[in-house]
Design an enzyme around this catalytic site. Structure first.
Site, PDB file in Angstrom:
ATOM      1  N   ASP A  48       0.830  -1.200   0.000  1.00  0.00           N
ATOM      2  CA  ASP A  48       0.000   0.000   0.000  1.00  0.00           C
ATOM      3  C   ASP A  48       0.872   1.260   0.000  1.00  0.00           C
ATOM      4  O   ASP A  48       1.789   1.406   0.800  1.00  0.00           O
ATOM      5  CB  ASP A  48      -0.909  -0.009   1.232  1.00  0.00           C
ATOM      6  CG  ASP A  48      -2.082   0.943   1.106  1.00  0.00           C
ATOM      7  OD1 ASP A  48      -1.841   2.140   0.902  1.00  0.00           O
ATOM      8  OD2 ASP A  48      -3.239   0.483   1.233  1.00  0.00           O
ATOM      9  N   SER A  98      -7.093   4.759  -0.557  1.00  0.00           N
ATOM     10  CA  SER A  98      -7.019   3.297  -0.571  1.00  0.00           C
ATOM     11  C   SER A  98      -8.387   2.652  -0.753  1.00  0.00           C
ATOM     12  O   SER A  98      -8.486   1.551  -1.302  1.00  0.00           O
ATOM     13  CB  SER A  98      -6.369   2.791   0.717  1.00  0.00           C
ATOM     14  OG  SER A  98      -4.991   3.091   0.734  1.00  0.00           O
ATOM     15  N   THR A 151      -8.141  -1.333   2.353  1.00  0.00           N
ATOM     16  CA  THR A 151      -7.694  -2.242   1.294  1.00  0.00           C
ATOM     17  C   THR A 151      -8.323  -3.626   1.396  1.00  0.00           C
ATOM     18  O   THR A 151      -8.918  -4.099   0.421  1.00  0.00           O
ATOM     19  CB  THR A 151      -6.163  -2.313   1.257  1.00  0.00           C
ATOM     20  OG1 THR A 151      -5.650  -0.996   0.986  1.00  0.00           O
ATOM     21  CG2 THR A 151      -5.685  -3.269   0.171  1.00  0.00           C
ATOM     22  N   GLU A 276      -1.613  -7.625   2.144  1.00  0.00           N
ATOM     23  CA  GLU A 276      -1.342  -6.190   2.097  1.00  0.00           C
ATOM     24  C   GLU A 276      -0.227  -5.778   3.049  1.00  0.00           C
ATOM     25  O   GLU A 276      -0.301  -6.045   4.253  1.00  0.00           O
ATOM     26  CB  GLU A 276      -2.591  -5.387   2.452  1.00  0.00           C
ATOM     27  CG  GLU A 276      -2.369  -3.882   2.323  1.00  0.00           C
ATOM     28  CD  GLU A 276      -3.323  -3.017   3.130  1.00  0.00           C
ATOM     29  OE1 GLU A 276      -3.360  -1.801   2.867  1.00  0.00           O
ATOM     30  OE2 GLU A 276      -4.016  -3.541   4.021  1.00  0.00           O
ATOM     31  N   ASP A 281       2.431   2.351   3.448  1.00  0.00           N
ATOM     32  CA  ASP A 281       1.700   3.601   3.244  1.00  0.00           C
ATOM     33  C   ASP A 281       1.830   4.532   4.444  1.00  0.00           C
ATOM     34  O   ASP A 281       2.069   5.733   4.302  1.00  0.00           O
ATOM     35  CB  ASP A 281       0.228   3.274   2.985  1.00  0.00           C
ATOM     36  CG  ASP A 281      -0.614   4.503   2.701  1.00  0.00           C
ATOM     37  OD1 ASP A 281      -0.355   5.170   1.683  1.00  0.00           O
ATOM     38  OD2 ASP A 281      -1.540   4.795   3.479  1.00  0.00           O
ATOM     39  N   ASP A 323      -1.568   0.068  -4.601  1.00  0.00           N
ATOM     40  CA  ASP A 323      -2.840   0.715  -4.933  1.00  0.00           C
ATOM     41  C   ASP A 323      -2.643   2.156  -5.385  1.00  0.00           C
ATOM     42  O   ASP A 323      -3.478   2.724  -6.078  1.00  0.00           O
ATOM     43  CB  ASP A 323      -3.808   0.646  -3.758  1.00  0.00           C
ATOM     44  CG  ASP A 323      -3.205   1.142  -2.455  1.00  0.00           C
ATOM     45  OD1 ASP A 323      -1.987   1.369  -2.398  1.00  0.00           O
ATOM     46  OD2 ASP A 323      -3.954   1.274  -1.466  1.00  0.00           O
ATOM     47  N   HIS A 324      -1.520   2.766  -4.999  1.00  0.00           N
ATOM     48  CA  HIS A 324      -1.203   4.148  -5.360  1.00  0.00           C
ATOM     49  C   HIS A 324       0.190   4.478  -4.838  1.00  0.00           C
ATOM     50  O   HIS A 324       0.722   3.781  -3.973  1.00  0.00           O
ATOM     51  CB  HIS A 324      -2.216   5.129  -4.756  1.00  0.00           C
ATOM     52  CG  HIS A 324      -2.383   4.969  -3.276  1.00  0.00           C
ATOM     53  ND1 HIS A 324      -1.454   5.410  -2.357  1.00  0.00           N
ATOM     54  CD2 HIS A 324      -3.375   4.383  -2.544  1.00  0.00           C
ATOM     55  CE1 HIS A 324      -1.871   5.124  -1.132  1.00  0.00           C
ATOM     56  NE2 HIS A 324      -3.023   4.482  -1.218  1.00  0.00           N
ATOM     57  N   HIS A 429      -0.673  10.941  -0.640  1.00  0.00           N
ATOM     58  CA  HIS A 429      -0.755  10.119  -1.843  1.00  0.00           C
ATOM     59  C   HIS A 429      -0.387  10.908  -3.085  1.00  0.00           C
ATOM     60  O   HIS A 429      -0.536  12.133  -3.128  1.00  0.00           O
ATOM     61  CB  HIS A 429      -2.174   9.563  -2.006  1.00  0.00           C
ATOM     62  CG  HIS A 429      -2.592   8.624  -0.932  1.00  0.00           C
ATOM     63  ND1 HIS A 429      -3.826   7.999  -0.928  1.00  0.00           N
ATOM     64  CD2 HIS A 429      -1.962   8.192   0.187  1.00  0.00           C
ATOM     65  CE1 HIS A 429      -3.930   7.228   0.147  1.00  0.00           C
ATOM     66  NE2 HIS A 429      -2.808   7.331   0.830  1.00  0.00           N
TER      67      HIS A 429
END
Length: 467
Positions: A48, A98, A151, A276, A281, A323-324, A429
């Site tokens: 993540d 997310s 997530t 995950e 993140d 995811d980003h 993000h």
């Protein structure tokens, strides 16, 4: 020899060993299955918030300090995977959160940031783990953050709010998901919930075994539905777990992943599993390089767990991505850039742990001693004064996601930057295209550039599941 007959014959022969592009990209699921390319199992790994710089720096650290190439990068080096760039946008922004990102994979539709598989007019998109459960597969999620976080929830449930974690904990039980592991005791424990519901008891009444310690993994009942909640809030950062004895009763992501695979692998219709690395993140949000690198390396060990299983199994599609992006960290040019970067090996704790250890009544020497003991960085008096100012109330403005104590994460990362050559563009993000790799049956369908929503149908097609 008749040339037409010869060509027809060679086509038949080569067809025994290869699948034509028309079959690979067709919607004829039966044809895909008949060609022996059906994925019985799917393991979907998400680091993540992993910007490309995170992947690069973790691999550089692994090579320079640990003496080995990373598992993810080895898949590229050995040409074992299909590889693509992925657009991660949501329905409401080029920069996703997310929840919307996971919903793109889970529901196959782009939704607004903050919601889980709910369309603009209240449409409910059936999450993919429910689709696979309906097809007879077992389904599970493991994460280093709360198991009810955005997530894992995006693969499993519909919700108007990603923050409805109390409700999501109950939804999982109603869905009969087979393995759920991570943190989040506050969403299951009656003594911590405002409504005093005992969600653990709810799971036990539905036949689940409930695990709360790392040692519980050693006594697990094979095949039984499993809920593992190993901490209140997220699990500890990897580097802190490695160096703080009282945190070592929590499992690693790779350990949870191995147990989850073992719990579900004997199901005759196969399984699907989300893995995950959620705290990658959180580390990026904090501009915390030690936390970031070590949690990315922990994710990389989970990649090895998945690939090792898939190589033996031959029927498992492994998807590895994020995811980003987040904060876009990177190694910055300089005469001693690599040497400075390697000094991160001296960091023994996260910045979160270090900054929490500073108090308003510290003098400058105490702060300087603490930073040297934990990072081998010698602060100037001015740097020490700047850090101390945040604790005396003069500079309490630093916030940022997951920073309710208003610790000076940004200020300290700027100090570290002078010593490790790691820079950050933000504490949030980013909208950059991200890495995507696939191994196993179905990976041949991956195009060089995809939107995040395309993975939903690719998984269904690879498994020959009509939903």
């Amino acid at each position: 020899m008749n040339r037409r007959k010869f060509l027809r014959g060679t086509t038949v022969l080569t067809g025994l060993f290869t699948i034509s592009p028309s079959v690979i990209f067709s919607n004829d699921l039966e044809a895909v299955a008949k060609k022996g390319k059906k994925a019985k199992n799917i393991i979907f790994l998400i680091s993540d918030g992993m910007s490309s710089g995170t992947l690069q720096m973790a691999n550089l650290y692994s090579k320079n300090i640990l003496g080995k190439n990373g598992n993810w990068m080895n898949l590229y080096a050995e040409n074992k995977v299909s590889r693509a760039l992925m657009d991660t946008a949501s329905a409401s922004s080029a920069v996703t959160d997310s929840a919307a990102a996971s919903s793109s994979f889970g529901g196959g539709h782009r939704v607004k940031n903050g919601v889980l598989n709910i369309g603009p007019n209240g449409e409910k998109y059936l999450p993919i783990w429910q689709k696979f459960k309906n097809a007879g597969k077992k389904a599970g999620c493991v994460t280093t953050v709360t198991i009810t976080h955005a997530t894992p929830a995006g693969f499993c449930v519909n919700s108007d709010s990603r923050n409805a974690e109390n409700e999501i904990a109950e939804m999982y039980a109603d869905l009969g998901l087979d393995v759920m592991m991570g943190g989040g005791d506050e969403f299951f424990n009656a003594s911590k919930r405002e409504d005093k519901k005992d969600i653990y008891k709810m799971y036990e009444q539905k036949g689940y075994q409930v695990l709360k310690e790392k040692s519980d993994l050693e006594n697990i009942k094979k095949g039984q539905r499993t809920l593992g909640v190993f901490n209140s809030g997220a699990l500890p950062y990897t580097i802190d777990r490695n160096n703080i004895a009282e945190l070592q009763n929590t499992p690693t992501l790779a350990e949870m992943s191995a147990v989850a695979i073992n719990q579900m692998k004997d199901n005759e219709n196969g399984f699907v599993l989300l893995i995950e690395g959620g705290k990658v993140d959180w580390a990026a949000h904090a501009n915390d390089i030690a936390a970031l690198i070590h949690d990315q390396l922990a994710f990389d060990e989970a990649v090895k767990t998945a690939i090792d299983f898939a190589e033996k199994d031959k029927e498992t599609l492994v998807i590895i991505t994020t995811d980003h992006g987040n904060a876009n960290p990177g190694l910055i040019y300089g005469k001693e850039a690599v040497e400075n970067f390697n000094s991160i090996a001296n960091y023994k704790y996260t910045n979160e742990y270090i900054l929490n250890a500073i108090h308003a009544d510290f003098n400058l020497q105490q702060i300087k001693d603490l930073i040297y003991q934990t990072n081998k960085i010698s602060l100037t008096d001015e740097e020490a004064k700047h850090l101390l100012s945040f604790y005396s109330g003069l500079e309490k403005q630093e916030t940022g996601l997951y920073n309710y104590k208003k610790l000076p994460f940004k200020a300290y990362s700027e100090i570290q930057k002078k010593h490790n050559n790691v820079g950050w563009i933000s504490m949030d993000h980013s909208g950059d295209y991200v890495e995507l790799a696939m191994y196993g049956p179905g990976s041949e369908m991956l195009k060089p550039f995809v939107q995040n929503i395309e993975l939903h149908n690719l998984m269904l097609k690879a498994a020959a599941v009509i939903a």
